[in-house]
Design a protein around this motif. Structure first.
Motif, PDB file in Angstrom:
ATOM      1  N   TRP A  89       0.928  -1.107  -0.002  1.00  0.00           N
ATOM      2  CA  TRP A  89       0.061  -0.011  -0.032  1.00  0.00           C
ATOM      3  C   TRP A  89       0.854   1.326  -0.261  1.00  0.00           C
ATOM      4  CZ3 TRP A  89      -2.227   1.499   5.489  1.00  0.00           C
ATOM      5  CH2 TRP A  89      -2.818   2.537   5.264  1.00  0.00           C
ATOM      6  N   GLN A  90       0.773   2.039  -0.959  1.00  0.00           N
ATOM      7  CA  GLN A  90       1.161   3.563  -0.936  1.00  0.00           C
ATOM      8  C   GLN A  90       0.288   4.514  -1.567  1.00  0.00           C
ATOM      9  OE1 GLN A  90       4.932   4.348  -0.528  1.00  0.00           O
ATOM     10  NE2 GLN A  90       4.690   2.343   0.465  1.00  0.00           N
ATOM     11  N   MET A  91       0.349   5.593  -0.805  1.00  0.00           N
ATOM     12  CA  MET A  91      -0.571   6.712  -1.295  1.00  0.00           C
ATOM     13  C   MET A  91       0.221   8.153  -1.159  1.00  0.00           C
ATOM     14  SD  MET A  91      -4.196   5.930   0.792  1.00  0.00           S
ATOM     15  CE  MET A  91      -5.066   6.542  -0.620  1.00  0.00           C
ATOM     16  N   ASP A  92      -0.166   9.213  -2.140  1.00  0.00           N
ATOM     17  CA  ASP A  92       0.393  10.442  -2.111  1.00  0.00           C
ATOM     18  C   ASP A  92      -0.431  11.268  -1.778  1.00  0.00           C
ATOM     19  OD1 ASP A  92      -0.839  10.579  -4.389  1.00  0.00           O
ATOM     20  OD2 ASP A  92       1.137  10.236  -5.427  1.00  0.00           O
ATOM     21  N   ASP A  93      -0.080  12.695  -1.888  1.00  0.00           N
ATOM     22  CA  ASP A  93      -0.919  13.642  -1.674  1.00  0.00           C
ATOM     23  C   ASP A  93      -2.258  13.817  -2.550  1.00  0.00           C
ATOM     24  OD1 ASP A  93       0.158  14.874   0.553  1.00  0.00           O
ATOM     25  OD2 ASP A  93       1.321  16.357  -0.664  1.00  0.00           O
ATOM     26  N   ASP A  94      -2.096  13.256  -3.934  1.00  0.00           N
ATOM     27  CA  ASP A  94      -3.298  13.342  -4.806  1.00  0.00           C
ATOM     28  C   ASP A  94      -4.007  11.935  -4.515  1.00  0.00           C
ATOM     29  OD1 ASP A  94      -2.167  15.253  -6.398  1.00  0.00           O
ATOM     30  OD2 ASP A  94      -1.227  14.231  -7.628  1.00  0.00           O
ATOM     31  N   SER A  95      -3.475  10.887  -4.208  1.00  0.00           N
ATOM     32  CA  SER A  95      -4.241   9.712  -3.961  1.00  0.00           C
ATOM     33  C   SER A  95      -5.270   9.916  -2.785  1.00  0.00           C
ATOM     34  CB  SER A  95      -3.677   8.265  -4.068  1.00  0.00           C
ATOM     35  OG  SER A  95      -2.716   8.405  -3.207  1.00  0.00           O
ATOM     36  N   LEU A  96      -4.478  10.236  -1.747  1.00  0.00           N
ATOM     37  CA  LEU A  96      -5.101  10.340  -0.320  1.00  0.00           C
ATOM     38  C   LEU A  96      -5.974  11.474  -0.391  1.00  0.00           C
ATOM     39  CD1 LEU A  96      -5.325   9.333   2.427  1.00  0.00           C
ATOM     40  CD2 LEU A  96      -3.274  10.508   3.057  1.00  0.00           C
ATOM     41  N   GLY A  97      -5.647  12.666  -1.109  1.00  0.00           N
ATOM     42  CA  GLY A  97      -6.452  14.034  -0.958  1.00  0.00           C
ATOM     43  C   GLY A  97      -7.833  13.426  -1.516  1.00  0.00           C
ATOM     44  N   SER A  98      -7.785  12.651  -2.604  1.00  0.00           N
ATOM     45  CA  SER A  98      -8.984  12.523  -3.406  1.00  0.00           C
ATOM     46  C   SER A  98      -9.714  11.494  -2.630  1.00  0.00           C
ATOM     47  CB  SER A  98      -8.687  11.846  -4.819  1.00  0.00           C
ATOM     48  OG  SER A  98      -7.953  10.545  -4.675  1.00  0.00           O
ATOM     49  N   LEU A  99      -9.154  10.513  -1.873  1.00  0.00           N
ATOM     50  CA  LEU A  99     -10.169   9.652  -0.988  1.00  0.00           C
ATOM     51  C   LEU A  99     -10.621  10.617   0.099  1.00  0.00           C
ATOM     52  CD1 LEU A  99     -10.702   7.038   0.132  1.00  0.00           C
ATOM     53  CD2 LEU A  99      -8.534   6.767   1.218  1.00  0.00           C
ATOM     54  N   MET A 100     -10.008  11.370   0.694  1.00  0.00           N
ATOM     55  CA  MET A 100     -10.553  12.189   1.744  1.00  0.00           C
ATOM     56  C   MET A 100     -11.615  13.059   1.239  1.00  0.00           C
ATOM     57  SD  MET A 100      -7.566  13.098   4.351  1.00  0.00           S
ATOM     58  CE  MET A 100      -6.416  13.698   3.351  1.00  0.00           C
ATOM     59  N   ALA A 101     -11.505  13.576   0.173  1.00  0.00           N
ATOM     60  CA  ALA A 101     -12.367  14.462  -0.344  1.00  0.00           C
ATOM     61  C   ALA A 101     -13.876  13.561  -0.837  1.00  0.00           C
ATOM     62  CB  ALA A 101     -12.001  15.340  -1.725  1.00  0.00           C
ATOM     63  N   THR A 102     -13.471  12.536  -1.558  1.00  0.00           N
ATOM     64  CA  THR A 102     -14.524  11.718  -1.747  1.00  0.00           C
ATOM     65  C   THR A 102     -15.488  11.359  -0.573  1.00  0.00           C
ATOM     66  OG1 THR A 102     -13.431  10.674  -3.717  1.00  0.00           O
ATOM     67  CG2 THR A 102     -15.424   9.611  -3.064  1.00  0.00           C
ATOM     68  N   ILE A 103     -14.766  10.988   0.637  1.00  0.00           N
ATOM     69  CA  ILE A 103     -15.539  10.554   1.598  1.00  0.00           C
ATOM     70  C   ILE A 103     -16.289  11.698   2.447  1.00  0.00           C
ATOM     71  CG2 ILE A 103     -14.972   9.929   4.204  1.00  0.00           C
ATOM     72  CD1 ILE A 103     -12.971   7.897   2.982  1.00  0.00           C
ATOM     73  N   LYS A 104     -15.422  12.938   2.395  1.00  0.00           N
ATOM     74  CA  LYS A 104     -16.168  14.053   2.820  1.00  0.00           C
ATOM     75  C   LYS A 104     -17.364  14.389   2.380  1.00  0.00           C
ATOM     76  CE  LYS A 104     -14.657  18.195   2.005  1.00  0.00           C
ATOM     77  NZ  LYS A 104     -15.579  19.179   1.252  1.00  0.00           N
ATOM     78  N   ASP A 105     -17.561  14.150   0.935  1.00  0.00           N
ATOM     79  CA  ASP A 105     -18.893  14.579   0.185  1.00  0.00           C
ATOM     80  C   ASP A 105     -19.767  13.565  -0.020  1.00  0.00           C
ATOM     81  OD1 ASP A 105     -17.773  17.209  -0.478  1.00  0.00           O
ATOM     82  OD2 ASP A 105     -16.882  16.515  -2.047  1.00  0.00           O
ATOM     83  N   ALA A 106     -19.505  12.367   0.748  1.00  0.00           N
ATOM     84  CA  ALA A 106     -20.442  11.079   0.863  1.00  0.00           C
ATOM     85  C   ALA A 106     -21.704  11.368   1.918  1.00  0.00           C
ATOM     86  CB  ALA A 106     -19.755   9.902   0.753  1.00  0.00           C
ATOM     87  N   ASP A 107     -22.254  10.498   1.824  1.00  0.00           N
ATOM     88  CA  ASP A 107     -23.359  10.354   2.774  1.00  0.00           C
ATOM     89  C   ASP A 107     -22.634   9.866   4.063  1.00  0.00           C
ATOM     90  OD1 ASP A 107     -25.546  11.442   1.242  1.00  0.00           O
ATOM     91  OD2 ASP A 107     -25.993   9.299   0.461  1.00  0.00           O
TER      92      ASP A 107
END
Length: 284
Positions: A244-262
């Motif tokens: 498992w490896q993440m960077d600012d782009d992948s982790l940022g997009s994950l957090m943003a998607t979760i923030k906007d989800a139900d």
């Protein structure tokens, strides 16, 4: 003749039942418990792994608590995995206390940051200016997070080292972000304890206050840890998470998607579906 047919039917039903039982056993690989604290990226990656591992046949339980109990629970075998360990600086005290009773694995994110953060519209650049500009700023406190977090311990040290005439307010990650959101929308002054990776830096124009005394230390990497013997019990999970490896782009997009989800799990599921190739690199 009828008796022969009846026997054949019974045999067929028995074989079907056995087959169904074996198939069910294959789908259930046991229960794995993840401990998480309420930092935004921790919620994000823990829910991501919940979805991934459930798709692989595991039953996953998420237990939310402050950071210190996560370490204690893992060391006592009450938890199986914790996705977030900041080293060599932020979690050093906890690591030194529990390192004999946990297993530290590979880093999945490199180059964190943490400290005191303000909106960029505020006319201040360094922690050394906080006292001189206190009347101008018109604030009396610094909004913190969970009192047991290492970030809060560092912030208490910062108040002493810089002799800051402010109150450090215990709060939580979500409560702190609520205060930041409100102040930012009204363009009011605010000082918060914050860290990156965090979706706030994509959502708002923020800046760290300079820390010339280096109270908050150098950049950390983020690792995951497991209870002892977990690798023996579930070697494939450890193998996947070591990939498992993440960077600012992948982790940022994950957090943003979760923030906007139900909810966090729904957001994690959506992100996984949109990033199947990356997730497959970890688990195949």
């Amino acid at each position: 003749m009828r008796r022969g047919i009846l026997i054949m039917v019974i045999v067929a039903l028995s074989l079907a039942a056995c087959s169904g039982s074996e198939e069910g056993a294959e789908k259930s690989k046991g229960t794995v418990t993840l401990g998480l604290n309420n930092w935004a990226e921790n919620i994000a990656v823990s829910n991501m792994w919940k979805v991934i591992l459930e798709d692989k046949g595991y039953d996953i339980e998420l237990k939310s608590m402050e950071k210190s109990p996560v370490w204690a629970g893992l060391s006592q075998g009450d938890l199986d995995i914790a996705a977030e360990v900041w080293l060599p600086t932020t979690d050093k005290p906890l690591y030194e206390e529990y390192k004999e009773d946990i297993v530290l694995h590979e880093a999945w994110y490199e180059g964190t940051g943490l400290g005191l953060v303000v909106p960029s519209y505020m006319d201040i650049t360094s922690m050394e200016e906080l006292n001189d500009k206190k009347n101008e700023l018109g604030i009396e406190e610094i909004v913190g997070i969970d009192p047991g977090a290492s970030l809060m311990e560092m912030s208490r040290t910062a108040l002493e080292e810089y002799n800051l005439n402010y109150d450090l307010v215990d709060s939580s990650g979500p409560a702190m972000m609520s205060e930041l959101k409100k102040a930012y929308e009204d363009e009011e002054p605010i000082v918060v304890t914050l860290w990156n990776p965090h979706w706030a830096f994509a959502e708002y124009d923020l800046k760290y206050l300079e820390d010339p005394k280096n109270v908050y230390g150098e950049a950390d990497d983020i690792f995951f840890m497991t209870r002892t013997n977990f690798s023996d019990d579930h070697p494939e999970i450890v193998e996947w998470m070591n990939n498992w490896q993440m960077d600012d782009d992948s982790l940022g997009s994950l957090m943003a998607t979760i923030k906007d989800a139900d909810d966090a799990e729904t957001g994690a599921q959506q992100w996984i579906e949109e990033n199947e190739e990356l997730v497959s690199e970890w688990t195949n």
